[in-house]
Design a protein around this motif. Structure first.
Motif, short mmCIF file in Angstrom:
data_model
loop_
_atom_site.label_atom_id
_atom_site.label_comp_id
_atom_site.label_asym_id
_atom_site.label_seq_id
_atom_site.Cartn_x
_atom_site.Cartn_y
_atom_site.Cartn_z
N TYR A 1 0.85 -1.19 0.00
CA TYR A 1 0.00 0.00 0.00
C TYR A 1 0.88 1.23 0.00
O TYR A 1 1.94 1.24 0.63
CB TYR A 1 -0.88 0.00 1.26
CG TYR A 1 -1.73 1.24 1.41
CD1 TYR A 1 -2.93 1.36 0.72
CD2 TYR A 1 -1.34 2.28 2.25
CE1 TYR A 1 -3.73 2.49 0.85
CE2 TYR A 1 -2.13 3.42 2.39
CZ TYR A 1 -3.32 3.52 1.69
OH TYR A 1 -4.09 4.65 1.82
N THR A 2 0.45 2.26 -0.70
CA THR A 2 1.15 3.54 -0.63
C THR A 2 0.13 4.66 -0.76
O THR A 2 -0.87 4.52 -1.47
CB THR A 2 2.25 3.65 -1.71
OG1 THR A 2 3.05 4.81 -1.45
CG2 THR A 2 1.70 3.72 -3.11
N SER A 3 0.37 5.74 -0.04
CA SER A 3 -0.49 6.92 -0.10
C SER A 3 0.37 8.12 0.27
O SER A 3 1.56 7.98 0.51
CB SER A 3 -1.67 6.79 0.88
OG SER A 3 -1.22 6.93 2.21
N ASP B 1 3.68 4.35 3.53
CA ASP B 1 4.03 3.20 2.69
C ASP B 1 3.96 1.97 3.57
O ASP B 1 4.41 2.00 4.72
CB ASP B 1 5.47 3.29 2.16
CG ASP B 1 5.60 4.15 0.93
OD1 ASP B 1 4.64 4.21 0.14
OD2 ASP B 1 6.67 4.74 0.75
#
Length: 130
Positions: A32-34, A38
């Protein structure tokens, strides 16, 4: 459970479907990354280690899922086993290694995301393993 290093223990995490290793380097899978964080899983063969590094503006939380990892920071080393957690404040130089004899798996959260990505050398899961 409280640990001497200021960390804490978590209940069992089952990431067995995400186990991935490479003899060419630490095997990283980005989950997941936003803009906020991370999240990655890293597979470590015996003998693999990170460089001595820091994460810039990011803090990190690392959970050992399988095996044992030696974490070194400011001249002190400690061995972490399954469900043990390492919290690394921003600007703290450190390194991690799998001294073996078996494989290890770690679960990492970086907040905010690291500028420039995960410290090398590592093998990203999306890259072909030639």
């Amino acid at each position: 459970m409280s640990l001497d290093n200021g960390g804490f223990a978590l209940p069992h995490m089952d990431l067995s479907e995400l186990r991935w290793f490479s003899d060419r380097g630490r095997a990283v899978q980005r989950l997941y990354t936003s803009e906020q964080c991370d999240v990655i899983v890293v597979g470590w063969e015996a003998g693999q280690e990170s460089s001595y590094h820091e994460h810039g503006v990011s803090e990190s939380i690392v959970v050992v899922v399988e095996g044992r990892i030696t974490a070194e920071s400011e001249g002190a080393a400690r061995v972490l086993g399954p469900s043990e957690v390492l919290v690394t404040p921003r600007g703290s130089f450190h390194r991690m290694r799998n001294e073996g004899p078996g494989k290890a798996v770690t679960f990492h959260v970086y907040a905010p995301p690291m500028q420039g990505g995960v410290s090398a050398p590592y093998i990203d899961h999306t890259a072909p393993d030639n």
